[in-house]
Write a protein that holds these residues in place. Structure first.
Motif, short mmCIF file in Angstrom:
data_model
loop_
_atom_site.label_atom_id
_atom_site.label_comp_id
_atom_site.label_asym_id
_atom_site.label_seq_id
_atom_site.Cartn_x
_atom_site.Cartn_y
_atom_site.Cartn_z
N SER A 281 -6.28 0.91 1.02
CA SER A 281 -7.06 -0.31 1.73
C SER A 281 -8.40 -0.48 1.20
CB SER A 281 -7.09 -0.14 3.08
OG SER A 281 -5.72 0.13 3.49
N VAL B 41 -0.04 4.40 -2.14
CA VAL B 41 -0.03 5.88 -1.31
C VAL B 41 0.57 6.88 -2.15
CG1 VAL B 41 0.14 7.23 0.86
CG2 VAL B 41 -0.85 4.90 0.74
N ASP C 114 -4.73 9.09 1.07
CA ASP C 114 -4.53 8.52 2.26
C ASP C 114 -4.54 7.07 2.01
OD1 ASP C 114 -6.08 7.43 4.86
OD2 ASP C 114 -4.99 9.17 5.52
N LYS C 115 -3.87 6.33 3.03
CA LYS C 115 -3.77 4.88 3.07
C LYS C 115 -5.25 3.93 3.37
CE LYS C 115 -0.69 1.24 4.60
NZ LYS C 115 0.51 0.93 5.55
N PRO D 283 0.80 -1.29 0.19
CA PRO D 283 -0.09 0.13 0.08
C PRO D 283 0.84 1.25 0.04
CG PRO D 283 -0.89 -1.58 1.37
CD PRO D 283 0.52 -2.10 1.14
N ASP D 284 2.10 1.27 0.45
CA ASP D 284 2.80 2.47 0.44
C ASP D 284 3.12 2.82 -0.76
OD1 ASP D 284 2.86 2.43 3.35
OD2 ASP D 284 4.79 1.34 3.53
#
Length: 220
Positions: free
Chosen positions: A214, A203, A209-210, A199-200
């Motif tokens: 998600s 992002v 935003d994370k 996810p980084d």
């Protein structure tokens, strides 16, 4: 006459090598290569094995059912019925393929890429908003609303899409310049890869935003 210098000989050698490597045949070297899945056959062309020509029959070149509507009861509201080499073995090495695309009202064939083929789309029924985006750094959108009888071309490897902008069903026929054009659906590849992309990475790539990443990954 003085002998050629080593540098000149090297340049001549490179030129001859380039001429040799570019002198390949762009099309098949036989009438056909009907695809078969087993490796017992001795000839392997374009990812498929060739059926013995002596056992080829007319049915190897026929696909039935492109007149049957696809099931559009899904999140996208669209269905693709491919006629690629996997569905029609006689297409192997011929460099062409087809697909029927059905759209429910407001259905979408989501942004995707064919890595090995350009595409020409013919609208049979309904009105479609279609387009493609050029590569970096311009990322220019070319889009148009099509009516029955209109044709739109999508260049190879570029992200493109089709959206039914009408309140009735729509149907289109796609022709593609490869017997196996491949399909990469952008959202599926980015948010639904297995295993998931860290996810980084997403992002930073999408500047959100994370929790948004998600949520998107959970949808796939």
């Amino acid at each position: 006459m003085a002998s050629s210098s080593p540098a000149l000989c090297f340049l001549i050698s490179i030129a001859l090598l380039l001429a040799f490597t570019s002198a390949s045949d762009p099309t098949q070297l036989q009438d056909f290569c009907v695809a078969v899945p087993d490796s017992a056959n001795p000839v392997f062309v374009n990812g498929k094995f060739c059926k013995n020509p002596a056992t080829v029959v007319a049915d190897d070149f026929v696909f039935h059912g492109l007149n049957v509507p696809g099931n559009t009861t899904n999140k996208e509201g669209s269905a693709v019925t491919p006629v690629f080499v996997s569905q029609l073995p006689g297409l192997n090495t011929l460099g062409v393929a087809m697909a029927r695309i059905d759209f429910a009202p407001h259905g979408l064939n989501p942004p995707h890429v064919h890595p090995r083929a350009s595409e020409a789309l013919l609208v049979l029924e309904g009105n479609l908003y279609v387009g493609f985006v050029t590569s970096n750094p311009d990322n220019k959108l070319f889009a148009k609303t099509l009516c029955p009888g209109d044709v739109f071309v999508f260049p190879q490897g570029l992200i493109h899409f089709q959206l039914n902008v009408g309140s009735t069903n729509a149907v289109a026929i796609a022709t593609l310049g490869s017997q196996n054009p491949g399909v990469i659906t952008v959202a599926n590849a980015v948010f639904g890869s297995q295993p998931p992309i860290n996810p980084d990475v997403l992002v930073k790539a999408f500047q959100v935003d994370k929790s948004v990443i998600s949520y998107l990954q959970a949808q796939f």
